[in-house]
Design an enzyme around this catalytic site. Structure first.
Site, PDB file in Angstrom:
ATOM      1  N   GLU A   1      44.151  61.886  36.291  1.00  0.00           N
ATOM      2  CA  GLU A   1      44.960  62.949  36.705  1.00  0.00           C
ATOM      3  C   GLU A   1      44.965  63.396  37.969  1.00  0.00           C
ATOM      4  O   GLU A   1      45.936  63.838  38.367  1.00  0.00           O
ATOM      5  CB  GLU A   1      44.835  63.851  35.645  1.00  0.00           C
TER       6      GLU A   1
ATOM      7  N   LYS B   1      30.192  37.087  34.126  1.00  0.00           N
ATOM      8  CA  LYS B   1      29.770  38.108  34.997  1.00  0.00           C
ATOM      9  C   LYS B   1      30.113  39.497  34.289  1.00  0.00           C
ATOM     10  O   LYS B   1      29.124  40.356  34.066  1.00  0.00           O
ATOM     11  CB  LYS B   1      30.484  38.032  36.216  1.00  0.00           C
TER      12      LYS B   1
ATOM     13  N   HIS C   1      45.913  65.021  30.810  1.00  0.00           N
ATOM     14  CA  HIS C   1      44.580  65.875  30.785  1.00  0.00           C
ATOM     15  C   HIS C   1      44.007  65.616  29.415  1.00  0.00           C
ATOM     16  O   HIS C   1      44.431  65.595  28.313  1.00  0.00           O
ATOM     17  CB  HIS C   1      44.838  67.546  30.885  1.00  0.00           C
TER      18      HIS C   1
ATOM     19  N   GLU D   1      27.523  43.277  42.365  1.00  0.00           N
ATOM     20  CA  GLU D   1      27.621  43.174  41.107  1.00  0.00           C
ATOM     21  C   GLU D   1      26.518  42.634  40.346  1.00  0.00           C
ATOM     22  O   GLU D   1      25.996  43.205  39.288  1.00  0.00           O
ATOM     23  CB  GLU D   1      28.940  42.146  40.856  1.00  0.00           C
TER      24      GLU D   1
ATOM     25  N   TYR E   1      30.924  41.169  47.083  1.00  0.00           N
ATOM     26  CA  TYR E   1      31.092  41.846  45.924  1.00  0.00           C
ATOM     27  C   TYR E   1      30.181  41.099  44.952  1.00  0.00           C
ATOM     28  O   TYR E   1      29.626  41.726  43.718  1.00  0.00           O
ATOM     29  CB  TYR E   1      32.526  41.707  45.340  1.00  0.00           C
TER      30      TYR E   1
ATOM     31  N   CYS F   1      35.727  30.678  36.866  1.00  0.00           N
ATOM     32  CA  CYS F   1      36.170  32.164  36.348  1.00  0.00           C
ATOM     33  C   CYS F   1      35.581  32.139  34.894  1.00  0.00           C
ATOM     34  O   CYS F   1      34.453  33.216  34.663  1.00  0.00           O
ATOM     35  CB  CYS F   1      37.312  32.322  36.255  1.00  0.00           C
TER      36      CYS F   1
ATOM     37  N   CYS G   1      34.003  35.242  36.717  1.00  0.00           N
ATOM     38  CA  CYS G   1      34.562  36.485  36.088  1.00  0.00           C
ATOM     39  C   CYS G   1      34.052  36.854  34.979  1.00  0.00           C
ATOM     40  O   CYS G   1      33.458  37.953  34.465  1.00  0.00           O
ATOM     41  CB  CYS G   1      35.964  36.670  36.194  1.00  0.00           C
TER      42      CYS G   1
HETATM   43  C1  FAD Z   1      30.023  35.171  40.361  1.00  0.00           C
HETATM   44  C2  FAD Z   1      31.650  35.102  40.321  1.00  0.00           C
HETATM   45  C3  FAD Z   1      32.254  36.185  40.047  1.00  0.00           C
HETATM   46  C4  FAD Z   1      33.502  36.171  40.121  1.00  0.00           C
HETATM   47  N1  FAD Z   1      34.242  37.555  39.562  1.00  0.00           N
HETATM   48  C5  FAD Z   1      35.613  37.393  39.695  1.00  0.00           C
HETATM   49  C6  FAD Z   1      36.235  38.524  39.123  1.00  0.00           C
HETATM   50  O1  FAD Z   1      36.008  39.434  38.513  1.00  0.00           O
HETATM   51  N2  FAD Z   1      37.920  38.661  39.250  1.00  0.00           N
HETATM   52  C7  FAD Z   1      38.439  37.478  39.788  1.00  0.00           C
HETATM   53  O2  FAD Z   1      39.673  37.583  39.947  1.00  0.00           O
HETATM   54  N3  FAD Z   1      37.689  36.388  40.339  1.00  0.00           N
HETATM   55  C8  FAD Z   1      36.474  36.557  40.422  1.00  0.00           C
HETATM   56  N4  FAD Z   1      35.665  35.415  40.955  1.00  0.00           N
HETATM   57  C9  FAD Z   1      36.631  34.084  41.661  1.00  0.00           C
HETATM   58  C10 FAD Z   1      37.129  33.137  40.527  1.00  0.00           C
HETATM   59  O3  FAD Z   1      36.173  32.749  39.832  1.00  0.00           O
HETATM   60  C11 FAD Z   1      37.874  32.349  41.581  1.00  0.00           C
HETATM   61  O4  FAD Z   1      38.666  32.740  42.417  1.00  0.00           O
HETATM   62  C12 FAD Z   1      38.577  31.314  40.649  1.00  0.00           C
HETATM   63  O5  FAD Z   1      37.934  30.759  39.633  1.00  0.00           O
HETATM   64  C13 FAD Z   1      39.449  30.032  41.383  1.00  0.00           C
HETATM   65  O6  FAD Z   1      40.072  29.217  40.503  1.00  0.00           O
HETATM   66  P1  FAD Z   1      40.335  27.789  41.087  1.00  0.00           P
HETATM   67  O7  FAD Z   1      41.196  27.222  40.113  1.00  0.00           O
HETATM   68  O8  FAD Z   1      41.034  27.781  42.423  1.00  0.00           O
HETATM   69  O9  FAD Z   1      38.903  26.997  41.090  1.00  0.00           O
HETATM   70  P2  FAD Z   1      37.659  26.787  39.926  1.00  0.00           P
HETATM   71  O10 FAD Z   1      38.026  27.917  38.821  1.00  0.00           O
HETATM   72  O11 FAD Z   1      36.506  26.924  40.629  1.00  0.00           O
HETATM   73  O12 FAD Z   1      37.906  25.611  39.410  1.00  0.00           O
HETATM   74  C14 FAD Z   1      37.648  24.256  40.125  1.00  0.00           C
HETATM   75  C15 FAD Z   1      37.255  23.226  39.115  1.00  0.00           C
HETATM   76  O13 FAD Z   1      37.405  21.930  39.665  1.00  0.00           O
HETATM   77  C16 FAD Z   1      36.326  21.192  39.476  1.00  0.00           C
HETATM   78  N5  FAD Z   1      36.274  20.225  40.302  1.00  0.00           N
HETATM   79  C17 FAD Z   1      35.604  20.330  41.739  1.00  0.00           C
HETATM   80  N6  FAD Z   1      35.735  19.058  42.386  1.00  0.00           N
HETATM   81  C18 FAD Z   1      36.339  18.303  41.508  1.00  0.00           C
HETATM   82  C19 FAD Z   1      36.592  16.648  41.487  1.00  0.00           C
HETATM   83  N7  FAD Z   1      36.529  16.186  42.823  1.00  0.00           N
HETATM   84  N8  FAD Z   1      37.200  16.015  40.532  1.00  0.00           N
HETATM   85  C20 FAD Z   1      37.140  16.908  39.315  1.00  0.00           C
HETATM   86  N9  FAD Z   1      36.841  18.149  39.166  1.00  0.00           N
HETATM   87  C21 FAD Z   1      36.498  18.711  40.111  1.00  0.00           C
HETATM   88  C22 FAD Z   1      35.151  22.030  39.170  1.00  0.00           C
HETATM   89  O14 FAD Z   1      34.275  21.657  38.369  1.00  0.00           O
HETATM   90  C23 FAD Z   1      35.928  23.308  38.643  1.00  0.00           C
HETATM   91  O15 FAD Z   1      35.861  23.378  37.301  1.00  0.00           O
HETATM   92  C24 FAD Z   1      34.370  35.254  40.730  1.00  0.00           C
HETATM   93  C25 FAD Z   1      33.686  34.249  41.080  1.00  0.00           C
HETATM   94  C26 FAD Z   1      32.315  34.050  41.245  1.00  0.00           C
HETATM   95  C27 FAD Z   1      31.436  32.761  41.608  1.00  0.00           C
END
Ligand code: FAD
Length: 459
Positions: A441, A50, A436, A182, A178, A42, A47
């Protein structure tokens, strides 16, 4: 048995950081491992960057619209490098905040990739040692999926799109979910010639059909090319450009190809098999309503579970996990009524059931919809229309879905999620005083039920 920690979190993204902080707040001994940068998808490549790019790209239309309001803007110029540098600085700042919140909460932080050795043990790869924990939380998120076709290595994904060395003259974006739409709006707004290629007949699977149709029309009117029912079978590299070969043979020449064809859970090479954790078909960690995996000591939250892949959902799952495991209050995650936005241009905001879903779930459904030119468009000269649609359960009069296409749709969807969650009826909306002049509205002034054209003609 003695463990090094009460909780070990793998992954420092939206879900993992929240879970680690909250669990530490209960007095638990908590550690977290992140292999790249804190903040996760994110903050680093989702997010936040983006939305910053969306803001940047919207200025092109704002400059154009300004003329009708008396402004002479001259001929604006745009510097991609400056935008990316400024974006990177902000991402750096946010990532630092995530990291310092963990330190302040007393969480032990490991900057390394972590993998499973067994149901209570993880290996810290950078340090080449193992640590044990009573509970392990998998919060490793997802990764872009690119189908393997000849030449797929030439395509970028959203990961690279945030840091292109320079803007291409043209881009072909494969995928109409999406993220693809976007980025289509972002690149188009920044002056790139954009073609969206999608193998299916409709954009945005799972959204209300009126929104999909309205968005497709608006994007085409703005100058984005949409090629639906088109399958890419190969990408060829020419001297200066790429050629996307379609199943029907008609090639698409482009400066850059981007794949936005979905994301897959980040579970390969995580060693989950050593811990005995069951995975689903897409590689997602299978969990129950309390986010518990098939192994009692291992839980999973966020995108790695491939349920609703959004940041606020990952954060909510983190908090329910902490309630369940560390606060003695087992709390299931409630995935109903999640407001959703698509920061396409124009924007989509939606909450609740689509018309199609409501017709399957309810005995009878009333539809209210309106399409109008927002007040701002009268002087700007924009022909774009705003669409609002309300789905009402006939039996209860409850509003079960609201779908909006147009300026500020996402902001409206967030607020609408509250009355919908409280079970507001159409009568409640009707009894609410209008504000308004706003576009919103219309949500409290729609009185006439929508009827399909043939039903109207028969009256
Ligand atoms: C382009 C794009 C736009 C998006 N826009 C939106 C939006 O507008 N609104 C919204 O709500 N969501 C949006 N999302 C989705 C949102 O980013 C994810 O749903 C959210 O980040 C999920 O969180 P998470 O904690 O599950 O995983 P992540 O945020 O992906 O975090 C996982 C972390 O684990 C780390 N990791 C992975 N494997 C290991 C390992 N073995 N050891 C140590 N670290 C590790 C990674 O490096 C990463 O930092 C978007 C996603 C993308 C790709």
């Amino acid at each position: 048995m003695q463990f090094d920690y009460d909780l070990f979190v793998i992954g420092g993204g939206s879900g993992g950081v929240r879970a680690a902080r909250m669990a530490a707040g209960t007095g638990a001994r908590v550690a977290i491992a992140e292999e790249y940068r804190f903040g996760g998808t994110c903050v680093i490549r989702g997010c936040v960057p983006k939305k910053l790019l969306v803001y940047a790209s919207e200025f092109a239309k704002t400059f154009k619209d300004a003329e009708g309001f008396g402004w002479s803007v001259g001929s604006p110029s745009f510097h991609w490098q400056r935008l990316i540098e400024n974006k990177d600085r902000e991402i750096e700042r946010l990532s630092g905040i995530y990291r310092s919140l963990l330190d302040k909460a007393g969480v032990t932080v490991f900057q390394t990739r972590a993998v499973f050795e067994d149901a209570h043990t993880v290996r810290l790869l950078n340090e080449d040692r193992t640590v044990t924990s009573k509970t392990i939380l998998v919060a490793v998120g997802g990764w872009p999926y690119v189908p393997q076709i000849p030449g797929s290595e030439f395509a970028i994904t959203s990961n690279e799109a945030f840091n292109l060395p320079k803007l291409p003259g043209s881009i072909a974006i494969v995928g109409a979910g999406y993220i693809g739409l976007e980025f289509a709006g972002i690149f188009h707004g920044l002056g790139v010639d954009v073609t969206v290629v999608h193998r299916g007949p409709r954009l945005l699977r799972g959204f209300d059909e009126d929104l999909e149709i309205g968005l497709a029309e608006a994007m085409m009117a703005r100058g984005i090319k949409l090629m639906l029912n088109t399958r890419i079978v190969a990408i060829e590299q020419g001297e200066h450009r790429y050629r996307l070969v379609t199943a029907t043979g008609e090639p698409i020449e482009t400066d850059l190809a981007m794949y936005a064809t979905g994301r897959v859970p980040n579970t390969p090479k995580l060693g989950l098999d050593k811990a005995g954790v069951a995975l689903g078909q897409a590689g997602e960690v299978k969990v129950d309503e309390f986010c518990r995996s098939s192994v009692d000591s291992i839980y999973a939250i966020g995108d790695v579970t491939d349920r609703v892949n959004l940041t606020p959902v990952a954060i909510d799952e983190a908090m329910r996990f902490v309630d369940t495991v560390f606060r003695g209050k087992p709390t299931p995650v409630d995935h109903h009524g999640i407001p959703t936005a698509v920061f396409s241009q124009p924007e989509i905001g939606t909450v609740g059931l689509t018309e199609e879903e409501a017709r399957q779930k309810c005995l009878g459904v009333d539809i209210y919809k309106t399409s109008f030119r927002p007040l701002k468009a009268t002087l700007s000269g924009s022909t774009e229309r705003m669409l609002m649609k309300m789905v009402v359960d006939q039996a209860t009069d409850q509003v079960v879905g609201v779908h909006i296409l147009g300026p500020d749709a996402a902001e409206m969807a967030q607020i609408l999620a509250i009355p919908l969650r409280l079970g507001a009826t159409k009568a409640d909306f009707d009894a609410t005083m209008a504000l308004h002049p706003t576009a919103a509205e219309e949500l409290v002034t729609m009185r006439e039920k929508w009827q399909p054209p043939q039903a109207k003609a028969a009256e």
